[in-house]
Design a protein around this motif. Sequence first.
Motif, PDB file in Angstrom:
ATOM      1  N   ILE A 257      27.709   1.028  44.091  1.00  0.00           N
ATOM      2  CA  ILE A 257      28.627   2.097  44.472  1.00  0.00           C
ATOM      3  C   ILE A 257      29.978   1.975  43.764  1.00  0.00           C
ATOM      4  CG2 ILE A 257      29.384   0.890  46.558  1.00  0.00           C
ATOM      5  CD1 ILE A 257      29.103   4.710  46.165  1.00  0.00           C
ATOM      6  N   GLU A 258      30.443   0.767  43.544  1.00  0.00           N
ATOM      7  CA  GLU A 258      31.729   0.579  42.871  1.00  0.00           C
ATOM      8  C   GLU A 258      31.700   1.133  41.449  1.00  0.00           C
ATOM      9  OE1 GLU A 258      31.179  -2.105  46.176  1.00  0.00           O
ATOM     10  OE2 GLU A 258      30.006  -1.966  44.325  1.00  0.00           O
ATOM     11  N   GLU A 259      30.572   0.987  40.764  1.00  0.00           N
ATOM     12  CA  GLU A 259      30.439   1.505  39.407  1.00  0.00           C
ATOM     13  C   GLU A 259      30.316   3.024  39.405  1.00  0.00           C
ATOM     14  OE1 GLU A 259      27.589  -0.574  36.977  1.00  0.00           O
ATOM     15  OE2 GLU A 259      28.112  -2.473  37.946  1.00  0.00           O
ATOM     16  N   VAL A 260      29.660   3.577  40.409  1.00  0.00           N
ATOM     17  CA  VAL A 260      29.556   5.036  40.515  1.00  0.00           C
ATOM     18  C   VAL A 260      30.943   5.632  40.771  1.00  0.00           C
ATOM     19  CG1 VAL A 260      28.531   6.948  41.797  1.00  0.00           C
ATOM     20  CG2 VAL A 260      27.181   4.890  41.345  1.00  0.00           C
ATOM     21  N   ILE A 261      31.697   5.000  41.643  1.00  0.00           N
ATOM     22  CA  ILE A 261      33.062   5.463  41.925  1.00  0.00           C
ATOM     23  C   ILE A 261      33.912   5.378  40.658  1.00  0.00           C
ATOM     24  CG2 ILE A 261      35.188   4.903  43.187  1.00  0.00           C
ATOM     25  CD1 ILE A 261      33.307   3.994  45.511  1.00  0.00           C
ATOM     26  N   TRP A 262      33.821   4.249  39.946  1.00  0.00           N
ATOM     27  CA  TRP A 262      34.586   4.077  38.707  1.00  0.00           C
ATOM     28  C   TRP A 262      34.239   5.188  37.710  1.00  0.00           C
ATOM     29  CZ3 TRP A 262      38.622   2.266  36.374  1.00  0.00           C
ATOM     30  CH2 TRP A 262      38.639   2.153  34.994  1.00  0.00           C
ATOM     31  N   ALA A 263      32.952   5.456  37.516  1.00  0.00           N
ATOM     32  CA  ALA A 263      32.533   6.496  36.580  1.00  0.00           C
ATOM     33  C   ALA A 263      33.063   7.862  37.007  1.00  0.00           C
ATOM     34  CB  ALA A 263      31.007   6.520  36.471  1.00  0.00           C
ATOM     35  N   ALA A 264      32.998   8.162  38.296  1.00  0.00           N
ATOM     36  CA  ALA A 264      33.504   9.442  38.794  1.00  0.00           C
ATOM     37  C   ALA A 264      35.006   9.563  38.577  1.00  0.00           C
ATOM     38  CB  ALA A 264      33.172   9.596  40.280  1.00  0.00           C
ATOM     39  N   GLU A 265      35.713   8.471  38.755  1.00  0.00           N
ATOM     40  CA  GLU A 265      37.168   8.489  38.569  1.00  0.00           C
ATOM     41  C   GLU A 265      37.564   8.664  37.103  1.00  0.00           C
ATOM     42  OE1 GLU A 265      38.226   4.822  40.494  1.00  0.00           O
ATOM     43  OE2 GLU A 265      38.608   5.856  42.403  1.00  0.00           O
ATOM     44  N   GLN A 266      36.631   8.439  36.185  1.00  0.00           N
ATOM     45  CA  GLN A 266      36.929   8.604  34.763  1.00  0.00           C
ATOM     46  C   GLN A 266      36.825  10.062  34.305  1.00  0.00           C
ATOM     47  OE1 GLN A 266      38.388   5.885  33.567  1.00  0.00           O
ATOM     48  NE2 GLN A 266      37.834   5.279  35.643  1.00  0.00           N
ATOM     49  N   CYS A 267      36.357  10.926  35.178  1.00  0.00           N
ATOM     50  CA  CYS A 267      36.295  12.359  34.850  1.00  0.00           C
ATOM     51  C   CYS A 267      37.729  12.888  34.759  1.00  0.00           C
ATOM     52  CB  CYS A 267      35.518  13.120  35.916  1.00  0.00           C
ATOM     53  SG  CYS A 267      35.466  14.899  35.604  1.00  0.00           S
ATOM     54  N   PRO A 268      38.133  13.394  33.599  1.00  0.00           N
ATOM     55  CA  PRO A 268      39.525  13.824  33.432  1.00  0.00           C
ATOM     56  C   PRO A 268      39.922  15.025  34.284  1.00  0.00           C
ATOM     57  CG  PRO A 268      38.253  14.423  31.498  1.00  0.00           C
ATOM     58  CD  PRO A 268      37.357  13.586  32.370  1.00  0.00           C
ATOM     59  N   ILE A 269      38.938  15.787  34.743  1.00  0.00           N
ATOM     60  CA  ILE A 269      39.289  16.948  35.570  1.00  0.00           C
ATOM     61  C   ILE A 269      38.782  16.831  37.003  1.00  0.00           C
ATOM     62  CG2 ILE A 269      39.550  18.574  33.668  1.00  0.00           C
ATOM     63  CD1 ILE A 269      36.708  19.470  34.289  1.00  0.00           C
ATOM     64  N   ARG A 270      38.268  15.647  37.349  1.00  0.00           N
ATOM     65  CA  ARG A 270      37.836  15.350  38.722  1.00  0.00           C
ATOM     66  C   ARG A 270      36.745  16.313  39.210  1.00  0.00           C
ATOM     67  NH1 ARG A 270      39.704  10.840  37.743  1.00  0.00           N
ATOM     68  NH2 ARG A 270      41.792  10.261  38.330  1.00  0.00           N
ATOM     69  N   ALA A 271      35.729  16.498  38.369  1.00  0.00           N
ATOM     70  CA  ALA A 271      34.626  17.400  38.716  1.00  0.00           C
ATOM     71  C   ALA A 271      33.532  16.710  39.529  1.00  0.00           C
ATOM     72  CB  ALA A 271      34.023  17.993  37.444  1.00  0.00           C
ATOM     73  N   ILE A 272      33.661  15.397  39.735  1.00  0.00           N
ATOM     74  CA  ILE A 272      32.621  14.625  40.409  1.00  0.00           C
ATOM     75  C   ILE A 272      33.092  14.221  41.799  1.00  0.00           C
ATOM     76  CG2 ILE A 272      31.209  12.541  40.330  1.00  0.00           C
ATOM     77  CD1 ILE A 272      31.559  12.655  37.252  1.00  0.00           C
ATOM     78  N   ARG A 273      32.203  14.379  42.763  1.00  0.00           N
ATOM     79  CA  ARG A 273      32.467  13.971  44.146  1.00  0.00           C
ATOM     80  C   ARG A 273      31.456  12.897  44.537  1.00  0.00           C
ATOM     81  NH1 ARG A 273      36.322  16.056  42.876  1.00  0.00           N
ATOM     82  NH2 ARG A 273      37.141  18.076  43.456  1.00  0.00           N
ATOM     83  N   VAL A 274      31.935  11.895  45.260  1.00  0.00           N
ATOM     84  CA  VAL A 274      31.074  10.813  45.735  1.00  0.00           C
ATOM     85  C   VAL A 274      31.292  10.649  47.237  1.00  0.00           C
ATOM     86  CG1 VAL A 274      30.509   8.360  45.539  1.00  0.00           C
ATOM     87  CG2 VAL A 274      31.271   9.614  43.506  1.00  0.00           C
ATOM     88  N   TRP A 275      30.185  10.591  47.981  1.00  0.00           N
ATOM     89  CA  TRP A 275      30.222  10.356  49.423  1.00  0.00           C
ATOM     90  C   TRP A 275      29.435   9.094  49.733  1.00  0.00           C
ATOM     91  CZ3 TRP A 275      29.456  15.083  47.241  1.00  0.00           C
ATOM     92  CH2 TRP A 275      30.308  16.120  47.626  1.00  0.00           C
ATOM     93  N   ARG A 276      29.912   8.347  50.698  1.00  0.00           N
ATOM     94  CA  ARG A 276      29.181   7.192  51.218  1.00  0.00           C
ATOM     95  C   ARG A 276      29.082   7.378  52.728  1.00  0.00           C
ATOM     96  NH1 ARG A 276      31.433   1.551  49.758  1.00  0.00           N
ATOM     97  NH2 ARG A 276      33.286   2.630  50.425  1.00  0.00           N
ATOM     98  N   ASP A 277      27.877   7.402  53.222  1.00  0.00           N
ATOM     99  CA  ASP A 277      27.614   7.588  54.650  1.00  0.00           C
ATOM    100  C   ASP A 277      28.353   8.796  55.204  1.00  0.00           C
ATOM    101  OD1 ASP A 277      25.917   5.374  54.717  1.00  0.00           O
ATOM    102  OD2 ASP A 277      27.591   4.003  55.081  1.00  0.00           O
ATOM    103  N   GLY A 278      28.365   9.889  54.443  1.00  0.00           N
ATOM    104  CA  GLY A 278      28.962  11.140  54.906  1.00  0.00           C
ATOM    105  C   GLY A 278      30.454  11.270  54.725  1.00  0.00           C
ATOM    106  N   THR A 279      31.116  10.224  54.215  1.00  0.00           N
ATOM    107  CA  THR A 279      32.561  10.265  54.000  1.00  0.00           C
ATOM    108  C   THR A 279      32.851  10.361  52.514  1.00  0.00           C
ATOM    109  OG1 THR A 279      32.940   8.907  55.951  1.00  0.00           O
ATOM    110  CG2 THR A 279      34.731   9.005  54.349  1.00  0.00           C
ATOM    111  N   GLN A 280      33.647  11.356  52.127  1.00  0.00           N
ATOM    112  CA  GLN A 280      33.986  11.518  50.716  1.00  0.00           C
ATOM    113  C   GLN A 280      34.926  10.406  50.274  1.00  0.00           C
ATOM    114  OE1 GLN A 280      35.098  15.445  49.414  1.00  0.00           O
ATOM    115  NE2 GLN A 280      36.025  14.649  47.558  1.00  0.00           N
ATOM    116  N   ILE A 281      34.552   9.756  49.167  1.00  0.00           N
ATOM    117  CA  ILE A 281      35.339   8.670  48.600  1.00  0.00           C
ATOM    118  C   ILE A 281      36.132   9.163  47.393  1.00  0.00           C
ATOM    119  CG2 ILE A 281      35.217   6.387  47.523  1.00  0.00           C
ATOM    120  CD1 ILE A 281      32.536   6.054  49.003  1.00  0.00           C
ATOM    121  N   VAL A 282      35.475   9.950  46.550  1.00  0.00           N
ATOM    122  CA  VAL A 282      36.108  10.505  45.347  1.00  0.00           C
ATOM    123  C   VAL A 282      35.962  11.999  45.403  1.00  0.00           C
ATOM    124  CG1 VAL A 282      36.070  10.592  42.831  1.00  0.00           C
ATOM    125  CG2 VAL A 282      35.517   8.460  43.983  1.00  0.00           C
TER     126      VAL A 282
END
Length: 69
Positions: free
Chosen positions: A44-69
């Motif tokens: 999950i830490e690597e998925v979050i890191w990859a999502a955070e590298q999106c320059p326009i924040r087009a990626i959303r990540v949820w863990r157990d129903g809570t949005q992280i990114v």
Amino acid sequence: MEIKVSVDKDLCIGTGNCAFFAPEVFEIGDDAQARVLDPEARPIEEVIWAAEQCPIRAIRVWRDGTQIV
């Protein structure tokens, strides 16, 4: 732990940062848009890191129903 990842196709410009940092999770399709392959293919830490590298924040990540990114 349930992981959900989505890409907002209206925002994605296909820079490929996500696919570079987590190629097992993301790919850039023929339409130059990112898509999710397998959200649990990397820690999950690597998925979050990859999502955070999106320059326009087009990626959303949820863990157990809570949005992280």
